[in-house]
Motif scaffolding. Structure first.
Motif, PDB file in Angstrom:
ATOM      1  N   ILE A   1       0.851  -1.185   0.000  1.00  0.00           N
ATOM      2  CA  ILE A   1       0.000   0.000   0.000  1.00  0.00           C
ATOM      3  C   ILE A   1       0.895   1.246   0.000  1.00  0.00           C
ATOM      4  O   ILE A   1       2.115   1.137   0.119  1.00  0.00           O
ATOM      5  CB  ILE A   1      -0.931   0.030   1.237  1.00  0.00           C
ATOM      6  CG1 ILE A   1      -0.099   0.017   2.530  1.00  0.00           C
ATOM      7  CG2 ILE A   1      -1.896  -1.145   1.206  1.00  0.00           C
ATOM      8  CD1 ILE A   1      -0.917   0.086   3.806  1.00  0.00           C
ATOM      9  N   THR A   2       0.293   2.407  -0.135  1.00  0.00           N
ATOM     10  CA  THR A   2       1.068   3.643  -0.127  1.00  0.00           C
ATOM     11  C   THR A   2       1.331   4.076   1.318  1.00  0.00           C
ATOM     12  O   THR A   2       0.542   3.750   2.224  1.00  0.00           O
ATOM     13  CB  THR A   2       0.319   4.775  -0.848  1.00  0.00           C
ATOM     14  OG1 THR A   2      -0.879   5.084  -0.117  1.00  0.00           O
ATOM     15  CG2 THR A   2      -0.028   4.373  -2.267  1.00  0.00           C
ATOM     16  N   PRO A   3       2.408   4.822   1.566  1.00  0.00           N
ATOM     17  CA  PRO A   3       2.663   5.340   2.919  1.00  0.00           C
ATOM     18  C   PRO A   3       1.516   6.208   3.429  1.00  0.00           C
ATOM     19  O   PRO A   3       1.224   6.207   4.633  1.00  0.00           O
ATOM     20  CB  PRO A   3       3.944   6.157   2.728  1.00  0.00           C
ATOM     21  CG  PRO A   3       4.630   5.533   1.558  1.00  0.00           C
ATOM     22  CD  PRO A   3       3.504   5.133   0.642  1.00  0.00           C
ATOM     23  N   GLU A   4       0.866   6.928   2.517  1.00  0.00           N
ATOM     24  CA  GLU A   4      -0.251   7.794   2.909  1.00  0.00           C
ATOM     25  C   GLU A   4      -1.432   6.968   3.441  1.00  0.00           C
ATOM     26  O   GLU A   4      -2.062   7.335   4.445  1.00  0.00           O
ATOM     27  CB  GLU A   4      -0.702   8.652   1.723  1.00  0.00           C
ATOM     28  CG  GLU A   4       0.316   9.690   1.266  1.00  0.00           C
ATOM     29  CD  GLU A   4       1.478   9.101   0.465  1.00  0.00           C
ATOM     30  OE1 GLU A   4       2.510   9.789   0.339  1.00  0.00           O
ATOM     31  OE2 GLU A   4       1.345   7.943  -0.017  1.00  0.00           O
ATOM     32  N   PHE A   5      -1.703   5.847   2.753  1.00  0.00           N
ATOM     33  CA  PHE A   5      -2.800   4.995   3.201  1.00  0.00           C
ATOM     34  C   PHE A   5      -2.447   4.338   4.530  1.00  0.00           C
ATOM     35  O   PHE A   5      -3.301   4.193   5.417  1.00  0.00           O
ATOM     36  CB  PHE A   5      -3.111   3.939   2.145  1.00  0.00           C
ATOM     37  CG  PHE A   5      -4.360   3.143   2.413  1.00  0.00           C
ATOM     38  CD1 PHE A   5      -5.476   3.740   2.981  1.00  0.00           C
ATOM     39  CD2 PHE A   5      -4.425   1.799   2.100  1.00  0.00           C
ATOM     40  CE1 PHE A   5      -6.635   3.020   3.224  1.00  0.00           C
ATOM     41  CE2 PHE A   5      -5.577   1.063   2.338  1.00  0.00           C
ATOM     42  CZ  PHE A   5      -6.684   1.674   2.906  1.00  0.00           C
ATOM     43  N   LEU A   6      -1.182   3.975   4.705  1.00  0.00           N
ATOM     44  CA  LEU A   6      -0.750   3.398   5.983  1.00  0.00           C
ATOM     45  C   LEU A   6      -0.924   4.413   7.102  1.00  0.00           C
ATOM     46  O   LEU A   6      -1.349   4.067   8.213  1.00  0.00           O
ATOM     47  CB  LEU A   6       0.705   2.953   5.898  1.00  0.00           C
ATOM     48  CG  LEU A   6       1.313   2.428   7.211  1.00  0.00           C
ATOM     49  CD1 LEU A   6       0.536   1.223   7.738  1.00  0.00           C
ATOM     50  CD2 LEU A   6       2.782   2.051   7.002  1.00  0.00           C
ATOM     51  N   SER A   7      -0.616   5.663   6.820  1.00  0.00           N
ATOM     52  CA  SER A   7      -0.784   6.722   7.816  1.00  0.00           C
ATOM     53  C   SER A   7      -2.245   6.830   8.242  1.00  0.00           C
ATOM     54  O   SER A   7      -2.553   7.005   9.434  1.00  0.00           O
ATOM     55  CB  SER A   7      -0.303   8.057   7.246  1.00  0.00           C
ATOM     56  OG  SER A   7      -0.463   9.088   8.198  1.00  0.00           O
ATOM     57  N   THR A   8      -3.161   6.693   7.278  1.00  0.00           N
ATOM     58  CA  THR A   8      -4.595   6.733   7.579  1.00  0.00           C
ATOM     59  C   THR A   8      -4.992   5.563   8.474  1.00  0.00           C
ATOM     60  O   THR A   8      -5.756   5.728   9.436  1.00  0.00           O
ATOM     61  CB  THR A   8      -5.417   6.699   6.285  1.00  0.00           C
ATOM     62  OG1 THR A   8      -5.092   7.836   5.481  1.00  0.00           O
ATOM     63  CG2 THR A   8      -6.909   6.705   6.584  1.00  0.00           C
ATOM     64  N   ILE A   9      -4.464   4.374   8.171  1.00  0.00           N
ATOM     65  CA  ILE A   9      -4.759   3.178   8.967  1.00  0.00           C
ATOM     66  C   ILE A   9      -4.288   3.373  10.405  1.00  0.00           C
ATOM     67  O   ILE A   9      -5.007   3.072  11.361  1.00  0.00           O
ATOM     68  CB  ILE A   9      -4.088   1.936   8.349  1.00  0.00           C
ATOM     69  CG1 ILE A   9      -4.733   1.597   6.993  1.00  0.00           C
ATOM     70  CG2 ILE A   9      -4.190   0.742   9.298  1.00  0.00           C
ATOM     71  CD1 ILE A   9      -4.029   0.488   6.241  1.00  0.00           C
ATOM     72  N   LYS A  10      -3.084   3.901  10.566  1.00  0.00           N
ATOM     73  CA  LYS A  10      -2.522   4.107  11.904  1.00  0.00           C
ATOM     74  C   LYS A  10      -3.321   5.146  12.676  1.00  0.00           C
ATOM     75  O   LYS A  10      -3.559   5.001  13.880  1.00  0.00           O
ATOM     76  CB  LYS A  10      -1.051   4.517  11.788  1.00  0.00           C
ATOM     77  CG  LYS A  10      -0.156   3.419  11.245  1.00  0.00           C
ATOM     78  CD  LYS A  10       1.257   3.910  10.972  1.00  0.00           C
ATOM     79  CE  LYS A  10       2.003   4.215  12.241  1.00  0.00           C
ATOM     80  NZ  LYS A  10       3.414   4.587  11.973  1.00  0.00           N
ATOM     81  N   THR A  11      -3.772   6.197  11.980  1.00  0.00           N
ATOM     82  CA  THR A  11      -4.578   7.235  12.628  1.00  0.00           C
ATOM     83  C   THR A  11      -5.898   6.658  13.116  1.00  0.00           C
ATOM     84  O   THR A  11      -6.332   6.918  14.247  1.00  0.00           O
ATOM     85  CB  THR A  11      -4.841   8.401  11.657  1.00  0.00           C
ATOM     86  OG1 THR A  11      -3.594   8.988  11.268  1.00  0.00           O
ATOM     87  CG2 THR A  11      -5.721   9.455  12.312  1.00  0.00           C
ATOM     88  N   ASN A  12      -6.531   5.843  12.256  1.00  0.00           N
ATOM     89  CA  ASN A  12      -7.799   5.213  12.635  1.00  0.00           C
ATOM     90  C   ASN A  12      -7.610   4.252  13.812  1.00  0.00           C
ATOM     91  O   ASN A  12      -8.466   4.154  14.688  1.00  0.00           O
ATOM     92  CB  ASN A  12      -8.395   4.466  11.451  1.00  0.00           C
ATOM     93  CG  ASN A  12      -8.887   5.407  10.363  1.00  0.00           C
ATOM     94  OD1 ASN A  12      -9.158   6.581  10.631  1.00  0.00           O
ATOM     95  ND2 ASN A  12      -8.985   4.908   9.143  1.00  0.00           N
ATOM     96  N   LYS A  13      -6.497   3.550  13.816  1.00  0.00           N
ATOM     97  CA  LYS A  13      -6.198   2.615  14.899  1.00  0.00           C
ATOM     98  C   LYS A  13      -6.044   3.366  16.219  1.00  0.00           C
ATOM     99  O   LYS A  13      -6.557   2.918  17.262  1.00  0.00           O
ATOM    100  CB  LYS A  13      -4.920   1.827  14.601  1.00  0.00           C
ATOM    101  CG  LYS A  13      -4.559   0.772  15.642  1.00  0.00           C
ATOM    102  CD  LYS A  13      -3.336  -0.001  15.198  1.00  0.00           C
ATOM    103  CE  LYS A  13      -3.007  -1.130  16.169  1.00  0.00           C
ATOM    104  NZ  LYS A  13      -2.670  -0.648  17.526  1.00  0.00           N
ATOM    105  N   GLN A  14      -5.365   4.503  16.188  1.00  0.00           N
ATOM    106  CA  GLN A  14      -5.186   5.302  17.398  1.00  0.00           C
ATOM    107  C   GLN A  14      -6.506   5.859  17.899  1.00  0.00           C
ATOM    108  O   GLN A  14      -6.791   5.876  19.103  1.00  0.00           O
ATOM    109  CB  GLN A  14      -4.203   6.442  17.108  1.00  0.00           C
ATOM    110  CG  GLN A  14      -2.770   5.976  16.898  1.00  0.00           C
ATOM    111  CD  GLN A  14      -1.858   7.101  16.447  1.00  0.00           C
ATOM    112  OE1 GLN A  14      -2.321   8.193  16.115  1.00  0.00           O
ATOM    113  NE2 GLN A  14      -0.568   6.828  16.396  1.00  0.00           N
ATOM    114  N   LYS A  15      -7.373   6.298  16.953  1.00  0.00           N
ATOM    115  CA  LYS A  15      -8.680   6.822  17.337  1.00  0.00           C
ATOM    116  C   LYS A  15      -9.519   5.722  17.994  1.00  0.00           C
ATOM    117  O   LYS A  15     -10.193   5.954  19.002  1.00  0.00           O
ATOM    118  CB  LYS A  15      -9.414   7.366  16.113  1.00  0.00           C
ATOM    119  CG  LYS A  15      -8.827   8.678  15.581  1.00  0.00           C
ATOM    120  CD  LYS A  15      -9.613   9.139  14.364  1.00  0.00           C
ATOM    121  CE  LYS A  15      -9.049  10.461  13.831  1.00  0.00           C
ATOM    122  NZ  LYS A  15      -9.790  10.913  12.613  1.00  0.00           N
ATOM    123  N   ASN A  16      -9.488   4.520  17.414  1.00  0.00           N
ATOM    124  CA  ASN A  16     -10.280   3.406  17.947  1.00  0.00           C
ATOM    125  C   ASN A  16      -9.792   2.983  19.329  1.00  0.00           C
ATOM    126  O   ASN A  16     -10.580   2.576  20.191  1.00  0.00           O
ATOM    127  CB  ASN A  16     -10.228   2.215  17.003  1.00  0.00           C
ATOM    128  CG  ASN A  16     -10.961   2.488  15.696  1.00  0.00           C
ATOM    129  OD1 ASN A  16     -11.862   3.326  15.628  1.00  0.00           O
ATOM    130  ND2 ASN A  16     -10.560   1.786  14.612  1.00  0.00           N
TER     131      ASN A  16
END
Length: 206
Positions: A188-203
């Motif tokens: 995946i792209t680094p940008e999409f990974l950043s989104t995944i990590k952000t969502n994980k932190q929010k959850n």
């Protein structure tokens, strides 16, 4: 023949012997002969121990640090194939076994220490201590199984699920690996990974 005090097994060598003892048992003489074939190598961060098209003559056991195997295509795009942390083996297996020019690059992600075994010495080891054929057969079977499961995961799991699996597989290495390298491993792209990590932190905080 007993090993002399100067030849006694070091703490670092005991790590590789513990790794091997998961599948085979060695006498003191067999362990001593095996250790005598290994070459210790200390490598600096970003140093390559194998380059594409180079002869692949060694298989390496990681004593400390983290290594990465990756492929670079004709356009210069990198695809990370695997990471290796302490107590793991790493090489370009296809090229090592068949003595072909390397397809992969292997680099140190941090200052690392490895033990290397040359292909010719491995063949000599098989003849002198045949039980090592069992060890390396099991190791290669396990590596093949992991790669097959990874392919299935790429086909069946979401990027988020693959990332969570990555965290479980490499818990000690996550902080040492860049976001770009993790993204290239996950496809995946680094940008999409950043989104995944952000969502994980929010959850995790909700």
């Amino acid at each position: 023949m007993q090993r002399s005090k100067e030849q006694s097994i070091t703490m670092n060598e005991s790590l590789i012997l513990k790794n091997i003892s998961q599948h085979i048992s060695l006498s003191d003489d067999e362990a001593g002969y095996f250790i005598s074939l290994l070459k210790e190598r200390r490598i600096k961060k970003k140093e390559l121990i194998l380059k594409q098209q180079q002869s692949c003559k060694e298989i390496s056991f990681v004593q400390s640090g983290t290594l990465r195997a990756f492929y670079v295509d004709s356009s210069g795009k990198e695809s990370t194939i695997m990471f290796a942390v302490p107590d793991w083996w790493i090489t370009d297996m296809h090229c090592f076994v068949n003595q072909k020019p390397a397809i992969l690059n292997i680099e140190a992600l941090e200052d690392s220490s490895i033990l290397q075994l040359k292909k010719d010495d491995l063949e000599a080891l098989y003849l002198k201590v045949p039980k090592f054929e069992r060890f390396f057969r099991i190791m290669m079977q396990n590596a093949y199984t992991r790669e097959q499961l990874r392919i299935i995961e790429n086909l069946s799991l979401t990027a988020e699920e693959r990332y969570y699996n990555f965290l479980q597989k490499y818990p000690l290495a996550v902080e040492r690996i860049t976001q770009k390298q993790i993204a290239s491993y996950l496809g995946i792209t680094p940008e999409f990974l950043s989104t995944i990590k952000t969502n994980k932190q929010k959850n995790s905080t909700s």
